[in-house]
Structures are given as structure tokens and as C-alpha cells.
Design a protein around this motif. Structure first.
Motif, PDB file in Angstrom:
ATOM      1  N   LEU A  68     -10.872   7.490   2.552  1.00 16.11           N
ATOM      2  CA  LEU A  68      -9.685   6.941   3.003  1.00 16.11           C
ATOM      3  C   LEU A  68      -9.299   5.672   2.339  1.00 16.11           C
ATOM      4  O   LEU A  68      -8.073   5.379   2.120  1.00 16.11           O
ATOM      5  N   ILE A  69     -10.152   4.768   2.179  1.00 11.60           N
ATOM      6  CA  ILE A  69     -10.018   3.569   1.672  1.00 11.60           C
ATOM      7  C   ILE A  69      -9.296   3.840   0.069  1.00 11.60           C
ATOM      8  O   ILE A  69      -8.293   3.244  -0.164  1.00 11.60           O
ATOM      9  N   TYR A  70      -9.915   4.669  -0.424  1.00 14.32           N
ATOM     10  CA  TYR A  70      -9.366   5.186  -1.912  1.00 14.32           C
ATOM     11  C   TYR A  70      -8.204   5.604  -1.862  1.00 14.32           C
ATOM     12  O   TYR A  70      -7.319   5.505  -2.780  1.00 14.32           O
ATOM     13  N   GLY A  71      -7.851   6.552  -0.828  1.00 10.46           N
ATOM     14  CA  GLY A  71      -6.566   7.018  -0.658  1.00 10.46           C
ATOM     15  C   GLY A  71      -5.298   6.106  -0.432  1.00 10.46           C
ATOM     16  O   GLY A  71      -4.253   6.094  -0.819  1.00 10.46           O
ATOM     17  N   ARG A  72      -5.671   5.087   0.196  1.00 12.27           N
ATOM     18  CA  ARG A  72      -4.864   3.837   0.735  1.00 12.27           C
ATOM     19  C   ARG A  72      -4.570   3.170  -0.630  1.00 12.27           C
ATOM     20  O   ARG A  72      -3.413   2.821  -0.769  1.00 12.27           O
ATOM     21  N   VAL A  73      -5.586   2.758  -1.588  1.00  7.45           N
ATOM     22  CA  VAL A  73      -5.276   2.198  -2.674  1.00  7.45           C
ATOM     23  C   VAL A  73      -4.456   3.005  -3.691  1.00  7.45           C
ATOM     24  O   VAL A  73      -3.586   2.341  -4.265  1.00  7.45           O
ATOM     25  N   ASP A  75      -1.988   5.281  -2.666  1.00  7.67           N
ATOM     26  CA  ASP A  75      -0.953   5.526  -2.078  1.00  7.67           C
ATOM     27  C   ASP A  75      -0.088   4.075  -2.325  1.00  7.67           C
ATOM     28  O   ASP A  75       1.209   4.075  -2.428  1.00  7.67           O
ATOM     29  N   HIS A  76      -0.759   3.072  -2.378  1.00 11.51           N
ATOM     30  CA  HIS A  76      -0.330   1.781  -2.493  1.00 11.51           C
ATOM     31  C   HIS A  76       0.115   1.396  -3.914  1.00 11.51           C
ATOM     32  O   HIS A  76       1.243   1.074  -4.387  1.00 11.51           O
ATOM     33  N   GLY A  79       3.168   3.805  -4.701  1.00 18.36           N
ATOM     34  CA  GLY A  79       4.415   3.629  -3.933  1.00 18.36           C
ATOM     35  C   GLY A  79       5.600   3.430  -4.465  1.00 18.36           C
ATOM     36  O   GLY A  79       6.676   3.047  -3.904  1.00 18.36           O
ATOM     37  N   MET A  89      -3.566  -4.820  -3.424  1.00 17.77           N
ATOM     38  CA  MET A  89      -4.422  -3.742  -3.827  1.00 17.77           C
ATOM     39  C   MET A  89      -5.782  -4.304  -4.113  1.00 17.77           C
ATOM     40  O   MET A  89      -6.675  -3.558  -4.228  1.00 17.77           O
ATOM     41  N   LEU A  92      -7.693  -3.940  -0.962  1.00 21.10           N
ATOM     42  CA  LEU A  92      -8.245  -2.510  -0.771  1.00 21.10           C
ATOM     43  C   LEU A  92      -9.322  -1.931  -1.752  1.00 21.10           C
ATOM     44  O   LEU A  92     -10.163  -1.280  -1.320  1.00 21.10           O
ATOM     45  N   TYR A  96     -13.000  -0.938  -0.763  1.00 26.62           N
ATOM     46  CA  TYR A  96     -13.753   0.383  -1.123  1.00 26.62           C
ATOM     47  C   TYR A  96     -15.024  -0.193  -1.784  1.00 26.62           C
ATOM     48  O   TYR A  96     -16.108   0.802  -1.700  1.00 26.62           O
TER      49      TYR A  96
END
Length: 116
Positions: A68-73, A75-76, A79, A89, A92, A96
Motif C-alpha cells: 500500500l505504501i509503495y503504491g502511494r509512492v 501514484d505520487h 501524478g 515523496m 512516503l 516504505y
């Protein structure tokens, strides 16, 4: 009717032959496990088992959080230029790295506690 036909075994009733499925909940399963795992009268062994089980639980939680954290990174970063902020970044990525290292630490900690 011949003698061979009268002594032939009869097919058992299907309902009688089917084993009854017993469903238990998580608390019941853990209670059953605890009766086999817990040492009788050994407080240090009991505390080591509790610590090891908590380490295993924390390691599994970290395993679930890492993607989940890696996906946020990702996505950020993907973006676009307007949404890209390097400080977020880094936070995040730090989260991670912390989750990844805590997963490893809890895995090693549970092995250490079990071996001791």
C-alpha cells in the motif's frame, strides 16, 4: 436367493457415512492451539511465546502495509508535474523503508524468541 447374495455387504447409507463438518471460530481455534502451546508453570516460556506471537502478528501487518505504501509512492510520482512534491515523496519512501525494515526485524525477532 443364493447364499452368495445373502452375505453380500450392503452399501452404507450416504447420510450416515458422511462426516459432520465442525466449524469453529478464530477464538476457539486459538484457544485450542493455546492448550497445546502454553507451558504449564513456566512463566518465562509463556512470555516468550506471547512475544513471539506478537512479533509474528506485527510482521504480517507490515507485509500487508508495504504494498500500500509503495503504491502511494508510485501514484505520487506518476501524478504529473503539478502534483509532484519531492518532500512528500521522501516521507512516503521513508514510511516504505520503515515498514520493510520492521517486517524484517519482527521476523528475526520471532525466530530469536522461539529459538531461545
Amino acid at each position: 436367493m443364493s447364499k452368495a447374495q445373502s452375505t453380500a455387504p450392503q452399501a452404507p447409507d450416504e447420510k450416515a457415512a458422511a462426516p459432520q463438518a465442525v466449524r469453529i471460530g478464530i477464538a476457539s481455534a486459538l484457544g485450542e492451539l493455546w492448550t497445546y502451546v502454553s507451558p504449564k508453570g513456566d512463566k518465562s516460556g509463556l512470555s516468550r511465546i506471547l512475544i513471539a506471537f506478537s512479533f509474528i502478528a506485527f510482521a504480517r501487518a507490515a507485509t500487508l502495509i508495504i504494498p500500500l505504501i509503495y503504491g502511494r509512492v508510485v501514484d505520487h510520482v506518476s501524478g504529473g508535474e503539478a502534483a509532484f512534491d519531492i518532500s512528500i515523496m521522501w516521507w512516503l519512501l521513508g514510511a516504505y523503508a520503515l515498514a520493510r525494515s520492521s517486517q524484517q526485524a519482527f521476523d528475526e525477532g520471532s525466530e530469536f524468541v522461539f529459538v531461545k
